[in-house]
Design a protein around this motif. Structure first.
Motif, mmCIF file in Angstrom:
data_model
loop_
_atom_site.group_PDB
_atom_site.id
_atom_site.type_symbol
_atom_site.label_atom_id
_atom_site.label_comp_id
_atom_site.label_asym_id
_atom_site.label_seq_id
_atom_site.Cartn_x
_atom_site.Cartn_y
_atom_site.Cartn_z
ATOM 1 N N UNK A 348 28.384 24.462 55.832
ATOM 2 C CA UNK A 348 27.648 25.173 56.883
ATOM 3 C C UNK A 348 28.484 25.202 58.157
ATOM 4 N N UNK A 349 28.238 26.215 58.964
ATOM 5 C CA UNK A 349 28.871 26.335 60.277
ATOM 6 C C UNK A 349 27.849 26.896 61.265
ATOM 7 N N UNK A 350 27.962 26.454 62.521
ATOM 8 C CA UNK A 350 27.103 26.989 63.586
ATOM 9 C C UNK A 350 27.976 27.266 64.800
ATOM 10 N N UNK A 522 34.636 42.843 52.947
ATOM 11 C CA UNK A 522 36.060 42.926 52.628
ATOM 12 C C UNK A 522 36.752 41.570 52.801
ATOM 13 N N UNK A 523 36.458 40.897 53.905
ATOM 14 C CA UNK A 523 37.117 39.609 54.151
ATOM 15 C C UNK A 523 36.654 38.554 53.157
ATOM 16 N N UNK A 524 35.352 38.546 52.816
ATOM 17 C CA UNK A 524 34.857 37.569 51.856
ATOM 18 C C UNK A 524 35.500 37.778 50.485
ATOM 19 N N UNK A 525 35.652 39.030 50.083
ATOM 20 C CA UNK A 525 36.283 39.318 48.798
ATOM 21 C C UNK A 525 37.730 38.823 48.772
ATOM 22 N N UNK A 526 38.445 39.009 49.870
ATOM 23 C CA UNK A 526 39.850 38.599 49.927
ATOM 24 C C UNK A 526 40.009 37.079 49.918
ATOM 25 N N UNK A 529 39.315 33.176 46.442
ATOM 26 C CA UNK A 529 40.082 32.138 45.749
ATOM 27 C C UNK A 529 40.208 30.855 46.565
ATOM 28 N N UNK A 530 39.813 30.870 47.813
ATOM 29 C CA UNK A 530 39.981 29.702 48.676
ATOM 30 C C UNK A 530 38.957 28.615 48.334
ATOM 31 N N UNK A 531 39.332 27.347 48.591
ATOM 32 C CA UNK A 531 38.360 26.268 48.538
ATOM 33 C C UNK A 531 37.256 26.560 49.547
ATOM 34 N N UNK A 532 36.045 26.076 49.260
ATOM 35 C CA UNK A 532 34.891 26.510 50.043
ATOM 36 C C UNK A 532 35.019 26.224 51.546
ATOM 37 N N UNK A 533 35.457 25.035 52.000
ATOM 38 C CA UNK A 533 35.602 24.829 53.449
ATOM 39 C C UNK A 533 36.594 25.807 54.072
ATOM 40 N N UNK A 534 37.717 26.059 53.378
ATOM 41 C CA UNK A 534 38.700 27.017 53.887
ATOM 42 C C UNK A 534 38.130 28.433 53.877
ATOM 43 N N UNK A 535 37.403 28.777 52.807
ATOM 44 C CA UNK A 535 36.749 30.087 52.728
ATOM 45 C C UNK A 535 35.864 30.312 53.954
ATOM 46 N N UNK A 536 35.052 29.315 54.295
ATOM 47 C CA UNK A 536 34.105 29.447 55.405
ATOM 48 C C UNK A 536 34.828 29.580 56.742
ATOM 49 N N UNK A 537 35.811 28.717 56.987
ATOM 50 C CA UNK A 537 36.532 28.757 58.265
ATOM 51 C C UNK A 537 37.305 30.062 58.426
ATOM 52 N N UNK A 538 37.981 30.492 57.369
ATOM 53 C CA UNK A 538 38.759 31.723 57.450
ATOM 54 C C UNK A 538 37.861 32.950 57.601
ATOM 55 N N UNK A 539 36.693 32.905 56.981
ATOM 56 C CA UNK A 539 35.759 34.024 57.117
ATOM 57 C C UNK A 539 35.319 34.179 58.571
ATOM 58 N N UNK A 553 25.804 29.990 59.520
ATOM 59 C CA UNK A 553 26.387 30.413 58.244
ATOM 60 C C UNK A 553 26.243 29.280 57.238
ATOM 61 N N UNK A 554 25.757 29.609 56.054
ATOM 62 C CA UNK A 554 25.659 28.669 54.939
ATOM 63 C C UNK A 554 26.354 29.313 53.743
ATOM 64 N N UNK A 555 27.361 28.635 53.216
ATOM 65 C CA UNK A 555 28.082 29.134 52.034
ATOM 66 C C UNK A 555 27.877 28.155 50.882
ATOM 67 N N UNK A 556 27.648 28.694 49.700
ATOM 68 C CA UNK A 556 27.341 27.883 48.520
ATOM 69 C C UNK A 556 28.186 28.392 47.350
ATOM 70 N N UNK A 557 28.703 27.464 46.561
ATOM 71 C CA UNK A 557 29.502 27.853 45.396
ATOM 72 C C UNK A 557 28.999 27.118 44.147
#
Length: 567
Positions: A348-350, A522-526, A529-539, A553-557
């Motif tokens: 999660x991120x706030x 578009x950014x989420x699709x790109x 492949x990232x690990x979930x914490x990296x996916x969230x921060x980069x998004x 933001x809440x991301x779940x895998x």
């Protein structure tokens, strides 16, 4: 949800009235957005005839009242340059159309929300030379007009920030090298300690901090007659020089003052208390080392006025920072920790809106249910202030209670919540997505949800295919309408990522909502492949939320497994 803001900063009217001569503020296009009564009187024009008008077209004239081309207008050129400027021998058109000679000063003014403006101060010129001038005046004593212009610039520049460091930097640039070549700012902390916050030298237009002279100071003696001690007690302003501190010191703070004069070479100083609305915040010292002339008692009223205006700005900044600290503490308690769910990854991120109270109505939640399912929620209560945060806490707690006690589909839970919103909470309107996530007998994960007017969740497969879950959409909470709410369900692909978010992530000035959604997709699709914490921060980094609203933001895998096997 961002509430509409004012077009002109609050408090601008009183600030213009305090200037004491004609003044108005123009926006980036040169249109007048605020005017004081002195300007109405001098121009013979009511405010209604000035507001919204292009200042150059309406007022700027040649000596015979003829329209003035912009290429020949010094004020217009300075306006476009965005720099402070002064002029004499120019003309404004009065209400009767006759040209009126004026002297003017302009300075940039921050209108808030990233909008730049310009403050214009003007008055009729002084009598022609020939009138006798005093043979000498103290070096820091300006003409009445110069004093008014400096104080107006001080007010507008200092009160347009709520950050202490920025206020001190602006104060320093206002007085150096105009009045002195050294400035020293001593502030009293909230623990009643004195901290030498700034010691700055002006060498031409270059300002240099002398960090070796900054830092903690000894306590202020209760009965000391020394100038700095008296100023820090709020007693009075005073003049000082190296000789003032040459005798036996009466306290440690006098030793530090002697060190200051020896290190800087200051031969003349003026020290004024910085009084806030409730207490003394510190002391402002202006010093001259290379500049000629000594400060005199005639200089003190101006320096006191500058110190008082700086103290009011610092007082406002402190109040804001206290509110922000309270809000941050509240935020840490309101936003929950994610529960452990075997096989699932959650992050999660706030991001609070930087101009708000650092907490608001955006929220996320996840908790385990008695039957083994996991509830997921993300929502947004109107506003981004403490009131919205309190409403969010009420809404979230009621939702938790209903979801835990009622073994029903998400749509029925949200229907019950909507019935309660207007009766037992302070929430006016809100959006929400509520989901129920269960693990099936064949080790798959099934998501069911209902959407109450919220941006749709985003599903991203591990191969980078991203699509929004647009089913299950109903009206937002708090409308008073009692329409049935739909449910939707999907079996999640192995290794996929679900993204729940609030509208601060996709809304930005000059961009449609569809454009924001496509940018996020578009950014989420790109990043699939990232690990979930990296996916969230980069998004968050790539979507570049504009900061006008909070972002939750809440991301779940869900787990992946090779084809034909189970996790």
């Amino acid at each position: 949800m961002t509430e509409p803001g004012n077009t002109v900063p609050c408090g601008l009217g009183p600030a213009l009235e305090a200037i004491g001569t004609g003044a108005y503020v123009a926006d980036e296009q040169g249109c007048i957005v605020a005017v004081n009564s002195a300007a109405e009187r001098l121009l013979g024009r009511p405010a209604a005839g000035l507001l919204g008008q292009d200042a150059h077209d309406l007022l700027h004239r040649g000596p015979h009242g003829e329209p003035l081309p912009t290429t020949q207008c010094g004020m217009r050129q300075a306006f476009h340059a965005g720099t402070p400027a002064h002029g004499d021998g120019d003309y404004f058109a009065g209400g009767d159309g006759a040209p009126m000679p004026v002297s003017w000063t302009i300075t940039p003014y921050d209108l808030g929300e990233g909008r730049a403006g310009t403050l214009v101060v003007f008055h009729p010129p002084r009598p022609a030379p020939g009138a006798e001038e005093p043979p000498e005046r103290p070096a820091a004593t300006l003409t009445d007009f110069e004093r008014l212009a400096l104080l107006a610039e001080t007010t507008t520049r200092l009160t347009s920030s709520l950050e202490t460091e920025e206020i001190l930097n602006r104060l320093t640039s206002l007085v150096l090298p105009r009045l002195a070549d050294w400035v020293v700012i001593d502030l009293i902390t909230e623990r009643d300690e004195v901290w030498r916050t700034a010691v700055v030298q002006a060498d031409g237009d270059t300002l240099t901090h002398q960090e070796d002279l900054e830092g903690p100071m000894p306590p202020v003696p209760e009965e000391s007659p020394m100038p700095l001690s008296r100023a820090l007690r709020g007693v009075a302003s005073a003049l000082a020089g190296p000789e003032t501190y040459q005798g036996p010191p009466d306290a440690g703070i006098a030793v530090e003052q002697r060190r200051l004069f020896e290190a800087t070479g200051i031969h003349s100083a003026a020290i004024a208390p910085m009084r806030g609305t409730r207490e003394v915040l510190g002391a402002l010292t202006l010093g001259r080392a290379k500049q000629q002339g000594r400060f005199t008692t005639a200089d003190l009223p101006l320096i006191e006025d500058i110190a008082r205006r700086a103290a009011l700005a610092l007082d406002n900044a402190r109040l804001f920072q206290r509110q922000r600290a309270v809000a941050e503490t509240m935020q840490n308690h309101l936003l929950p920790q994610m529960p452990p769910v075997p096989g699932l990854q959650m992050t999660v991120r706030y991001l609070p809106a930087p101009d708000a109270s650092q907490v608001g109505g955006d929220w996320y939640d996840a908790f385990n249910l008695p039957d083994g399912a996991t509830a997921l929620a993300v929502g947004d209560v109107l506003g981004h202030d403490l009131e919205a945060a309190a409403g969010m806490a009420q809404l979230r707690n009621i939702l938790r209670a209903y979801a835990w006690s009622q073994q029903e589909p998400p749509s029925r839970i949200v229907e019950r919540l909507d019935e309660a919103v207007t009766s037992i909470t302070d929430v006016a309107m809100a959006t929400l997505v509520l989901c129920r996530l269960v693990r099936t007998d064949d080790d798959r994960w099934e998501l069911s949800w209902t959407n109450a007017g919220h941006p749709p969740p985003l599903l991203v497969t591990r191969d980078g295919v991203a699509e929004y879950l647009t089913d299950g959409h109903g009206i937002l909470l708090g409308t008073g309408l009692r329409a049935p709410r739909p449910d939707a369900a999907v079996v999640l692909p192995p290794g996929c990522t679900l993204v729940f978010y609030t509208d601060g992530l996709i809304e930005a000035p000059g961009r449609t909502l569809d454009e924001g959604l496509e940018r996020l997709r578009q950014h989420a699709a790109a990043l699939a492949h990232r690990l979930l914490p990296s996916f969230t921060d980069q998004l968050l980094r790539r979507t570049e939320p504009p900061g006008l609203d909070d972002v939750a933001l809440l991301a779940l895998r869900v787990p992946s497994w090779p084809a034909g096997s189970r996790s």
